[in-house]
Enzyme design. Structure first.
Site, short mmCIF file in Angstrom:
data_model
loop_
_atom_site.label_atom_id
_atom_site.label_comp_id
_atom_site.label_asym_id
_atom_site.label_seq_id
_atom_site.Cartn_x
_atom_site.Cartn_y
_atom_site.Cartn_z
N TYR A 47 -25.03 -14.94 -30.50
CA TYR A 47 -24.88 -16.52 -31.84
C TYR A 47 -26.83 -16.41 -30.91
O TYR A 47 -27.03 -16.63 -29.76
CB TYR A 47 -23.86 -17.29 -30.75
N ARG A 99 -34.99 -13.58 -28.50
CA ARG A 99 -33.14 -13.20 -28.03
C ARG A 99 -32.79 -13.12 -28.88
O ARG A 99 -31.72 -11.99 -28.64
CB ARG A 99 -33.71 -14.55 -27.20
N ARG A 126 -8.91 -3.83 -38.39
CA ARG A 126 -9.13 -3.96 -36.57
C ARG A 126 -9.08 -2.59 -36.01
O ARG A 126 -8.17 -1.48 -36.33
CB ARG A 126 -7.75 -4.58 -36.59
N HIS A 180 -11.14 -0.57 -32.69
CA HIS A 180 -12.12 -0.97 -31.56
C HIS A 180 -13.82 -0.06 -31.31
O HIS A 180 -14.41 -1.67 -31.74
CB HIS A 180 -11.64 -0.26 -30.26
N LYS A 198 -26.48 -12.74 -25.70
CA LYS A 198 -26.00 -13.99 -25.95
C LYS A 198 -24.37 -13.77 -26.90
O LYS A 198 -24.88 -13.91 -28.20
CB LYS A 198 -26.66 -14.93 -26.49
N GLU A 251 -25.96 -19.37 -12.67
CA GLU A 251 -26.32 -20.33 -14.51
C GLU A 251 -25.30 -21.29 -13.68
O GLU A 251 -24.21 -20.49 -14.08
CB GLU A 251 -27.18 -19.92 -15.37
N LEU A 304 -27.75 -15.66 -18.68
CA LEU A 304 -29.44 -15.30 -20.08
C LEU A 304 -30.19 -15.76 -19.80
O LEU A 304 -30.67 -16.89 -19.15
CB LEU A 304 -27.95 -16.57 -21.12
N1 PDD Z 1 -26.15 -22.30 -24.52
N2 PDD Z 1 -26.78 -20.17 -20.25
C1 PDD Z 1 -25.75 -19.96 -20.90
C2 PDD Z 1 -24.87 -19.16 -20.50
C3 PDD Z 1 -26.27 -20.44 -22.32
O1 PDD Z 1 -25.30 -20.20 -22.71
C4 PDD Z 1 -27.15 -21.59 -22.35
C5 PDD Z 1 -27.31 -21.71 -23.94
C6 PDD Z 1 -28.36 -21.65 -21.55
C7 PDD Z 1 -29.41 -22.03 -21.82
O2 PDD Z 1 -30.39 -21.37 -22.98
P1 PDD Z 1 -31.56 -21.72 -24.09
O3 PDD Z 1 -32.46 -22.75 -23.31
O4 PDD Z 1 -31.43 -20.93 -23.97
O5 PDD Z 1 -30.56 -22.32 -24.75
C8 PDD Z 1 -27.81 -20.69 -20.43
C9 PDD Z 1 -26.08 -22.66 -25.68
C10 PDD Z 1 -26.87 -24.41 -25.83
C11 PDD Z 1 -24.32 -23.06 -26.33
O6 PDD Z 1 -23.88 -22.44 -25.74
O7 PDD Z 1 -24.17 -24.21 -26.73
#
Ligand code: PDD
Length: 287
Positions: free
Chosen positions: A33, A52, A100, A102, A149, A182, A207
């Protein structure tokens, strides 16, 4: 007006939007996403988010569902149909629908695409930023590919629930060496005693935040010193300031870690300035 979602080629009333129960995103979290902040109806940091997205998909051998140009048009049409000026755009791409099993489907399936748009109350966000927020720490429990992501966010869900129950808005994951990786949905930063801005390097299992990347440029342009180096929760408590970044939070001052104050326990001048500079920059480069 009800919200409109984009689902596999169609714009539909969100209340009626549906995906298959055999979507691999639903069954295996086999999906990625992206989230864009919207300023004045335009997508913030477009290049970073598209790059990304392409990388996340490529790491999972999922094809881009359409060209970057076509996807931009669809995202913008979703924004237009929802009449949102200040908000967020959510895009999810799963491997697709298959019986389904894997491993990847043996006969190719089309990636499934969902887009939703939501409004953000910027005035309320500014009020929150002016007060600052608390974070809690929690052990790092995630897999080793947090650079992708994916929608597999259960550890993040649990961490952020823990934060909410403690009256905080974010949880900072702490790895086995005692360093903050993070946040549950943001990157973590401090301003150390020497005024140097510090955030974890992207060789770590985090991330690669797009807001983080844009802010690094903003910080250098502002003439501040910055280093990409890990810090511990104790470093954060000894720091002058702390903050988090993300498409949802932008740049948000952190005033407490595990209930203990950071600096004066109020938003500091560096985080406050960087929030303003980042928003100015993101607004003026949004498409
Ligand atoms: N989340 N780290 C994690 C684990 C994240 O899920 C996100 C963003 C970030 C920041 O990334 P960016 O600056 O590209 O938004 C760091 C989004 C906003 C969400 O899950 O809603």
């Amino acid at each position: 007006m009800g919200r409109i979602a984009y689902v596999n080629g169609r714009f539909v009333p969100q209340a009626e939007a549906m995906v298959s129960i055999e979507d691999r995103g639903y069954q295996f979290a086999d999906a990625v996403y992206e989230v864009w902040a919207l300023f004045g109806g335009k997508l913030a940091d477009p290049e970073g988010h598209f790059a990304r997205l392409e990388r996340s998909l490529s790491e999972l051998s999922i094809a881009m569902p359409m060209s970057r140009k076509a996807l931009t048009l669809v995202l913008k049409e979703a924004v237009r149909r929802n009449r949102v000026r200040e908000g967020l755009v959510y895009l999810q791409v799963s491997r697709g629908v298959a019986k389904r099993d894997h491993p990847f489907p043996t006969t190719p399936v089309r990636p499934a695409v969902v887009i939703t748009v939501s409004a953000v109350d910027r005035a309320a966000s500014e009020t929150r930023a002016a007060k600052g927020v608390g974070v809690v720490t929690t052990p790092e429990t995630r897999w080793g590919r947090c650079d992708i992501k994916t929608v597999g966010l259960l550890p993040n869900v649990l961490a952020k629930q823990k934060a909410r129950e403690a009256g905080s808005v974010e949880a900072w994951f702490v790895d086995e060496l005692g360093f903050v990786t993070e946040g549950g949905s943001s990157n973590a930063w401090i301003v150390d005693a020497d005024g140097r801005v510090r955030t974890r390097d992207t060789n770590a299992n985090i991330l690669r935040g797009v807001t983080r990347l844009s802010l690094l440029d903003v910080i250098r342009e502002a003439g501040l010193e910055v280093e990409e180096r890990p810090f511990t929760p104790a470093d954060a408590l000894a720091a002058k300031e702390a903050f988090i970044t993300g498409a949802g939070t932008l740049v948000l001052p952190v005033v407490a870690v595990d209930g203990k104050p950071v600096g004066e326990g109020t938003p500091g001048p560096v985080a406050t300035r960087l929030r303003r500079l980042y928003i100015e920059q993101a607004r003026s480069t949004a498409i």
